[in-house]
Design a protein around this motif. Structure first.
Motif, short mmCIF file in Angstrom:
data_model
loop_
_atom_site.label_atom_id
_atom_site.label_comp_id
_atom_site.label_asym_id
_atom_site.label_seq_id
_atom_site.Cartn_x
_atom_site.Cartn_y
_atom_site.Cartn_z
N ALA A 77 32.97 43.22 48.30
CA ALA A 77 33.94 43.94 48.94
C ALA A 77 33.87 43.27 50.43
CB ALA A 77 33.16 45.43 49.20
N VAL A 93 42.45 37.79 47.29
CA VAL A 93 42.35 39.22 47.66
C VAL A 93 42.75 39.83 46.19
CG1 VAL A 93 42.29 39.15 50.02
CG2 VAL A 93 44.54 39.52 48.75
N THR A 94 41.94 40.84 45.94
CA THR A 94 42.39 41.49 44.56
C THR A 94 43.13 42.54 44.36
OG1 THR A 94 40.33 42.76 44.49
CG2 THR A 94 40.15 40.42 43.71
N GLY A 95 43.25 43.34 45.40
CA GLY A 95 43.64 44.46 45.39
C GLY A 95 42.97 45.87 44.80
N MET A 96 41.70 45.38 44.47
CA MET A 96 40.60 46.45 43.96
C MET A 96 39.86 46.98 44.81
SD MET A 96 39.48 43.94 40.77
CE MET A 96 40.39 43.02 39.76
N ASN A 97 39.92 48.27 45.05
CA ASN A 97 39.23 48.97 46.30
C ASN A 97 37.84 49.51 45.74
OD1 ASN A 97 41.55 48.52 48.13
ND2 ASN A 97 42.57 50.18 46.93
N THR A 98 37.17 49.42 46.78
CA THR A 98 35.57 49.97 46.69
C THR A 98 35.34 50.76 47.91
OG1 THR A 98 34.26 48.13 47.72
CG2 THR A 98 35.06 47.88 45.47
N GLY A 101 35.41 48.65 50.85
CA GLY A 101 36.55 47.79 51.01
C GLY A 101 37.24 47.20 49.83
N GLU A 102 38.26 46.19 49.97
CA GLU A 102 38.85 45.57 49.11
C GLU A 102 37.93 44.52 48.58
OE1 GLU A 102 43.03 43.42 47.87
OE2 GLU A 102 42.79 44.00 49.99
N PRO A 119 34.08 45.05 41.49
CA PRO A 119 34.62 46.02 40.91
C PRO A 119 33.79 46.98 39.97
CG PRO A 119 35.18 44.00 39.84
CD PRO A 119 34.22 43.75 41.13
N GLN A 124 38.65 45.69 35.57
CA GLN A 124 38.47 44.92 36.69
C GLN A 124 37.65 43.93 36.76
OE1 GLN A 124 37.62 48.20 39.35
NE2 GLN A 124 39.82 48.30 39.97
#
Length: 346
Positions: A77, A93-98, A101-102, A119, A124
């Motif tokens: 993240a 940058v993956t566009g996968m949010n936690t 943060g991304e 992820p 993911q």
């Protein structure tokens, strides 16, 4: 190279599964990282839960850091990058949010400690693994959250290392028994009948359950409520394979086991071991009734690692623990760090 490194050398992706917190998962991960660095392999690391922090946010106990080397690929993240004391190159940058943060993919340009929070969803993780490979990773290590059984899916990793220890329960035999049960599930294989297996794969996803026989004939059951009636019907008595789509839980199986349905010489099948959510008593009752368990997609269980020291102030005799666990499971059992002498090094 450590014994754990030798045992996992042939796999290109590996998931670390912990039976509990402080089971020694991070210690095992650090050993694998050191081995891969010694072999000069390009490898990648990510984590399903947060890992690498100095203190466990739940138990308050000290934890080992995750030390990586120049050239290692990492997915973590963005909010944790400031806690990674390495020089880094952001690759994607993956566009996968936690919550932190991304998720970003980086390459380490120097050695140092890192914190990981990748992820959380299997799809993911699979996508991140594809990115790692595109950036040249020859091997991928996935550090799992506590009891994250979905990492036992062959879609996520080729093989798994199961980490267990005294923190799971103060009674050694309880730890051994529960670990052995989980190993048994992770080691399940597909049914041997090729026709039945092909027919089930073709029909999977079209119904809640699929009945099949050795000739490859199938019958679909649309809902869980229909299962008891369908399995108890005389016209379905010749179907000796029962595929359950999705999770196989106590709630699904107990009503069937309490009925007059015969399970003798029948095989109950799920997609993979991560879908089996049966408690040991229910699973044992299924076996007593003469049934077998199988999966469509098996995963290789490479090893079990043990940590005889608990975060809660007690410990097991390390040799006795190693001996009991080795007798109970059919895969190699390793105390990856014989020199551990307190609960802070887990």
């Amino acid at each position: 190279m450590t014994s754990l490194g030798l045992l996992t050398e042939k796999y290109t992706s590996l998931s670390m599964i912990g039976m509990c917190k402080n089971a020694g998962k991070t210690t095992a991960l650090n050993h694998l990282i050191a081995d891969l660095n010694d072999r000069h392999e390009t490898f990648a690391v990510t984590s399903v839960g947060r890992d690498g922090e100095s203190t466990d946010v739940v138990t308050g106990t000290k934890k080992p850091g995750i030390y990586i080397h120049e050239g290692t690929l990492i997915a973590t993240a963005a909010g944790l990058l400031e806690w990674c004391d390495i020089t880094k190159e952001i690759l994607a940058v993956t566009g996968m949010n936690t919550p932190m943060g991304e998720v970003v993919v980086i390459r380490a340009l120097s050695d140092g400690n890192v914190q990981l929070a990748g992820p959380s969803m299997n799809e993911q993780i699979i996508e991140i693994s594809g990115m790692f490979r595109a950036f040249g990773a020859q091997k991928i290590l996935i550090d799992g959250a506590v009891s994250r059984k979905t990492l036992g899916s062959a879609r996520v990793a080729e093989a798994a290392v199961l980490c267990t220890g005294a923190s799971y329960h103060k009674d050694m035999q309880t730890v051994v028994n529960h670990t052995a049960y989980f190993c048994r599930l992770l080691s399940l294989q597909p049914p041997k009948c090729g026709r039945a297996l092909s027919a089930i794969r073709a029909a999977a996803g079209s119904a809640k359950a699929v009945l099949a026989n050795d000739q490859g004939d199938v019958r679909r059951i649309k809902t869980a409520k229909e299962m008891s009636t369908a399995l108890g019907s005389r016209e379905n008595s010749g179907f000796n394979y029962i595929f359950v789509d999705g999770a196989l839980s106590d709630g699904i199986l107990k009503p069937l086991l309490m009925s007059n349905i015969s399970f003798r010489d029948k095989t109950v099948i799920t997609g993979d071991s991560s879908k089996i959510l049966l408690s040991p008593p229910v699973c044992e009752k299924l076996f007593v009734k003469g049934a077998r368990l199988a999966v469509l997609d098996p995963i290789s269980l490479a090893a079990v690692t043990i940590n005889p020291f608990s975060a809660y102030g007690y410990h097991f005799d390390k040799q006795e623990f190693l001996d009991r666990m080795s007798e109970a499971v059919e895969v190699p059992v390793i105390n990856v760090e014989e020199g551990i002498n307190d609960s802070t090094d887990v």
